[in-house]
Scaffold this motif. Structure first.
Motif, PDB file in Angstrom:
ATOM      1  N   ARG A   3       0.811  -1.221   0.000  1.00 55.67           N
ATOM      2  CA  ARG A   3       0.000   0.000   0.000  1.00 55.67           C
ATOM      3  C   ARG A   3       0.841   1.266   0.000  1.00 55.67           C
ATOM      4  O   ARG A   3       0.431   2.280  -0.541  1.00 55.67           O
ATOM      5  N   GLY A  27       3.596   4.834 -12.002  1.00 58.00           N
ATOM      6  CA  GLY A  27       3.053   3.520 -12.292  1.00 58.00           C
ATOM      7  C   GLY A  27       2.491   2.835 -11.062  1.00 58.00           C
ATOM      8  O   GLY A  27       1.419   2.213 -11.105  1.00 58.00           O
ATOM      9  N   LEU A  28       3.199   2.967  -9.942  1.00 64.43           N
ATOM     10  CA  LEU A  28       2.706   2.370  -8.693  1.00 64.43           C
ATOM     11  C   LEU A  28       1.439   3.083  -8.223  1.00 64.43           C
ATOM     12  O   LEU A  28       0.503   2.444  -7.735  1.00 64.43           O
ATOM     13  N   ASP A  30      -0.787   4.432 -10.053  1.00 64.34           N
ATOM     14  CA  ASP A  30      -1.897   3.963 -10.881  1.00 64.34           C
ATOM     15  C   ASP A  30      -2.458   2.640 -10.379  1.00 64.34           C
ATOM     16  O   ASP A  30      -3.593   2.274 -10.711  1.00 64.34           O
ATOM     17  N   ASN A  31      -1.643   1.926  -9.598  1.00 64.05           N
ATOM     18  CA  ASN A  31      -2.082   0.646  -9.034  1.00 64.05           C
ATOM     19  C   ASN A  31      -2.431   0.757  -7.549  1.00 64.05           C
ATOM     20  O   ASN A  31      -2.451  -0.244  -6.832  1.00 64.05           O
ATOM     21  N   GLY A  32      -2.691   2.000  -7.105  1.00 62.38           N
ATOM     22  CA  GLY A  32      -3.162   2.208  -5.745  1.00 62.38           C
ATOM     23  C   GLY A  32      -2.100   2.184  -4.674  1.00 62.38           C
ATOM     24  O   GLY A  32      -2.414   2.047  -3.490  1.00 62.38           O
ATOM     25  N   ILE A  33      -0.824   2.344  -5.064  1.00 64.85           N
ATOM     26  CA  ILE A  33       0.277   2.324  -4.095  1.00 64.85           C
ATOM     27  C   ILE A  33       0.815   3.744  -3.930  1.00 64.85           C
ATOM     28  O   ILE A  33       1.259   4.372  -4.901  1.00 64.85           O
TER      29      ILE A  33
END
Length: 235
Positions: A3, A27-28, A30-33
């Motif tokens: 997270r 990029g992270l 965009d993946n909810g991180i």
């Protein structure tokens, strides 16, 4: 699940490393991180004591922060992440070797070699085959953890036509264009390209980038009589 993450860089100098870190952070995200970024030397010209303070602040963030992943770029941040990450028992540590060993100061190079060889870099990324091969003389224990992930960037959207872009920057469209992108440092070889212009009267050189040697390159171009054909756009 991952997270939160923390990135450690030497400085916010515009260039390839900063672009890479931003790309990974985007990029992270965009993946909810959620990714935080820490610079060891956030300002140019910092004293040695201030640099020590920056390293200690990074160590504190690693130890106290509840990050699921810690990512380092360049040798010195990698050393800090490797050592402190062991103490903090961080489950995921990733370091990037963005500079070849010969371009790294000897004490830092030795520390990196030792720390990587004893397994404190669980994932040790190199960005080119050339960089990977430069570690060929390192112990097998170090090289075994090297992972090649080549650089990539999203293709930028064109802002206009060739003529309109040159006009925007006040550059005459009367010659062939040599385009160079990168920090203005001798390692990038821009001074060599500037010298080459003396043999290329039908070319202009445009450099997109900035750095500590800007004034020196401007002076060199003027001394060689090609200053009117060298255009530094900045970062």
């Amino acid at each position: 699940p991952i997270r939160r993450g923390l990135q450690i860089l030497n400085s916010p100098d515009p260039g390839g490393v900063l672009a890479l870190a931003k790309s990974i952070a985007d990029g992270l995200a965009d993946n909810g991180i959620a990714i935080e970024t820490h610079y060891l030397t956030p300002r140019p010209g910092m004293s040695a004591w201030a640099k020590v303070g920056g390293a200690l602040a990074a160590a504190s963030r690693i130890l106290r922060g509840r990050h699921d992943v810690v990512i380092a770029y360049q040798a010195w941040p990698s050393i800090i992440v490797g050592l402190v990450g062991l103490v903090a028992r961080k489950p995921r540590l990733i370091v990037h070797q963005t500079t070849i060993p010969s371009a790294t100061a000897a004490p830092i190079r030795l520390l990196d070699r030792v720390i990587g060889s004893i397994g404190l870099y669980p994932v040790n990324v190199v960005n080119t085959g050339f960089t990977r091969d430069e570690f060929g003389s390192y112990p097998a224990a170090y090289r075994r953890r090297l992972r090649l992930i080549e650089h990539g960037v999203d293709r930028p959207t064109l802002a206009g036509t060739r003529a309109s872009i040159l006009q925007h920057h006040g550059i005459p469209d009367d010659r062939k264009i040599l385009l160079n992108t990168g920090r203005l440092v001798y390692e990038k070889g821009q001074d060599t390209i500037i010298r080459a212009l003396t043999s290329l009267p039908d070319c202009r050189l445009i450099i997109a980038g900035d750095g500590g040697h800007r004034l020196e390159f401007e002076t060199l171009a003027t001394e060689l009589g090609v200053g009117d054909r060298v255009h530094l756009l900045g970062a």
